[in-house]
Scaffold this motif. Sequence first.
Motif, PDB file in Angstrom:
ATOM      1  N   ARG A  46       0.962  -1.145  -0.356  1.00 37.50           N
ATOM      2  CA  ARG A  46      -0.317  -0.275   0.128  1.00 37.50           C
ATOM      3  C   ARG A  46       1.274   1.132   0.227  1.00 37.50           C
ATOM      4  O   ARG A  46       1.821   1.409   0.237  1.00 37.50           O
ATOM      5  N   GLN A  48       1.771   4.853   0.852  1.00 36.73           N
ATOM      6  CA  GLN A  48       2.267   5.235   2.372  1.00 36.73           C
ATOM      7  C   GLN A  48       1.364   6.402   3.142  1.00 36.73           C
ATOM      8  O   GLN A  48       0.820   6.567   2.383  1.00 36.73           O
ATOM      9  N   GLN A  49       1.126   6.209   4.262  1.00 36.68           N
ATOM     10  CA  GLN A  49       0.584   6.698   4.697  1.00 36.68           C
ATOM     11  C   GLN A  49       1.403   6.978   6.404  1.00 36.68           C
ATOM     12  O   GLN A  49       1.419   5.863   7.508  1.00 36.68           O
ATOM     13  N   ASP A  51       1.931  10.554   9.845  1.00 32.76           N
ATOM     14  CA  ASP A  51       1.160  11.396  10.449  1.00 32.76           C
ATOM     15  C   ASP A  51       2.772  12.029  10.246  1.00 32.76           C
ATOM     16  O   ASP A  51       3.191  11.918  11.706  1.00 32.76           O
ATOM     17  N   SER A  56      -1.001  14.808   8.210  1.00 29.91           N
ATOM     18  CA  SER A  56      -1.501  13.417   7.671  1.00 29.91           C
ATOM     19  C   SER A  56      -0.962  13.371   6.581  1.00 29.91           C
ATOM     20  O   SER A  56      -1.500  14.303   5.375  1.00 29.91           O
ATOM     21  N   TYR A  57      -0.578  12.403   5.270  1.00 24.56           N
ATOM     22  CA  TYR A  57       0.327  12.287   4.567  1.00 24.56           C
ATOM     23  C   TYR A  57      -0.564  11.021   4.015  1.00 24.56           C
ATOM     24  O   TYR A  57      -0.445   9.726   4.738  1.00 24.56           O
ATOM     25  N   GLY A  58      -0.668  11.302   2.455  1.00 25.78           N
ATOM     26  CA  GLY A  58      -0.292   9.631   2.333  1.00 25.78           C
ATOM     27  C   GLY A  58      -2.080   9.071   1.698  1.00 25.78           C
ATOM     28  O   GLY A  58      -3.092  10.172   2.316  1.00 25.78           O
ATOM     29  N   CYS A  59      -1.498   7.284   1.430  1.00 21.63           N
ATOM     30  CA  CYS A  59      -3.301   6.907   1.276  1.00 21.63           C
ATOM     31  C   CYS A  59      -3.865   6.667   2.932  1.00 21.63           C
ATOM     32  O   CYS A  59      -2.804   6.075   3.531  1.00 21.63           O
ATOM     33  N   ARG A  60      -5.477   7.341   2.509  1.00 19.45           N
ATOM     34  CA  ARG A  60      -5.347   6.804   3.725  1.00 19.45           C
ATOM     35  C   ARG A  60      -7.625   5.815   3.870  1.00 19.45           C
ATOM     36  O   ARG A  60      -7.461   5.932   4.980  1.00 19.45           O
ATOM     37  N   ASP A 134      -3.647  14.674   0.069  1.00 19.60           N
ATOM     38  CA  ASP A 134      -3.783  14.375   0.731  1.00 19.60           C
ATOM     39  C   ASP A 134      -4.707  12.849  -0.012  1.00 19.60           C
ATOM     40  O   ASP A 134      -6.597  13.486  -1.040  1.00 19.60           O
ATOM     41  N   ASN A 136      -7.711   9.813  -0.491  1.00 25.18           N
ATOM     42  CA  ASN A 136      -9.073   8.391  -0.193  1.00 25.18           C
ATOM     43  C   ASN A 136      -8.944   7.402  -0.515  1.00 25.18           C
ATOM     44  O   ASN A 136      -9.352   6.382   0.127  1.00 25.18           O
ATOM     45  N   TYR A 498       1.135   3.538  10.182  1.00 18.59           N
ATOM     46  CA  TYR A 498       0.008   2.609  10.284  1.00 18.59           C
ATOM     47  C   TYR A 498       0.266   1.715   9.636  1.00 18.59           C
ATOM     48  O   TYR A 498       1.296   1.487   8.938  1.00 18.59           O
TER      49      TYR A 498
END
Length: 557
Positions: A46, A48-49, A51, A56-60, A134, A136, A498
């Motif tokens: 996946r 990067q995710q 904080d 917040s950075y990357g895929c949520r 950001d 999603n 995460y």
Amino acid sequence: MYEEAGEVFDIFRGVFPISFLLFVPAVLIIVSPDPVEAAHEFSVYRMQQFDLQGTSYGCRNAIVNMEARSLGASMLTRRCVVTRLADLTVDKFKDLVDQSAGAVLVLLPDDLSNVPRENLEEFIELEHDLMDQDVNTPVYFAVEDDTLTKIYAAIQDGSNTDKAATATEASANGFQMVTTATQATPIKDAQITSIQGKLSGLGIEEHLPTVAIVAHYDTFGIAPHLSYGADSNGSGMVALLELARLFSKLYDNPKTHPKFNLLFLLSGGGKFNYQGTKRWIEDNLDHTDGSLLSEVSFVLCLDSVGSGDGLYLHVSKPPKEGSALHSFLEELKTVLDAQFPVVNFTMVHKKINLAEDLLAWEHERFSIRRLPAATLSHFPTHRALERQSITDQKFQVDPGVLTRNIRGLAEALARHIYNLTAKGHDGSMEIFQDGLNLHPKSIEAWLNSVTAQPRAAQLIGKDHTLLSTMEQAMNGYLKDVRRLTFKPDKRDPEFVFYSAMQTTMNAYNVKPAVFDLFLAVGIAVYLGLVYVAIINFHFLYNFVTSINTIKVKVKHQ
């Protein structure tokens, strides 16, 4: 009435199986386009995710359970778009977001060294742009194998009929992409570990000048599990270890034991605003009495020194003439000009921009605390996107260039420590030769070792083999080697990592969505015919009876 029905069924049984009438509806109801067989199970990584400092950075998102479509399909809403690296650009990704694509799966070639340079550059730009927004939509990456190649081809063929609901499309097979991951959650026991060691000079340690050599070991890319960081900063790690080996021999010999302390630090969290270095500085300057760092002559950070014919010494403030850092700079110029004239050496001055969320180079952590520091790199600017890319793999580093740069650096540092210029020795004098020579094979072996596994900060736990290997190597050359580990503050964490960065994706053989429509229509027509037959049963009975009567008369005649 029942007797009449029995007569009809007896007649009907002879020409058409009653079992068909009774069991076909059940069979049709049981038949479903749901997944029936896993075509392939493969690992996906996946985006990067994390904080960092409250941002917040990357895929949520991490969950995928939707039909697959190719990049060129007309309907992408709530679909998993499967595409190859060479076909995905920044503009195309933005189009996917605008069309509300449900997920994106990017297939990577198993050997990035075969990818044309222009395609790599486009992907590096895509990595940078994705991390600046950001996201999603779940974004995954997978290394393409033979089976994935066939699945990709089948998805493309299926997408070609996506413009119209036809019987051909309904009979075709599609794919349902399903991940086993749950929604990502913060890692509770996240931590960053650094490893330090030293070589003490001849005399009273606290009264001797000190030079610190620093290199961060972690890597960064669009997907943590694909971030091998060969150049940034595997080359810096290898350079630090080789310098430790070379100077340990000088320090072990009473005849060459200099009156200089050398500090070595392999720092963690370098790609996360140099969090490991920040904490190391705080521990040494704010919480430790008599730290060698408080009286350091200068700090030299190593970052990406394994490629190209240029070397740049990045500083936040030009060193004053006569200072230790200025002396080292001049020695490095002297050595490179005399022994490696092909190398273009330049000092680059860039002030620290405190308005930026992220620091440019590792030495800025020291400069903020008013410690003389510089970063040596073959990149002329910190904005080089290659420093944070999964394309930074072993093929990006030239072991010969890395060995050359280490030699030049070692010679310059030794000249500074022994003050050879003042003693009349020119730059052509080679200190590291014969028994003190560099080991090119060892350097390449270390490079192979550190790039054999991803080193993203999220993946380096306290029991990771990388830390044990680095600690063991430094123990072989240095004294007082120890780990320094810190966890983020619970109330106001400096960083948050995460879970669900690597998972399994299943590609299931399924019928396309339009199959539901055809199946529903077929069932409705069938049930309608059965209903009409039941309602008009007396007509059917009379018709069958009349036919039977005719057959009997003909038989008697």
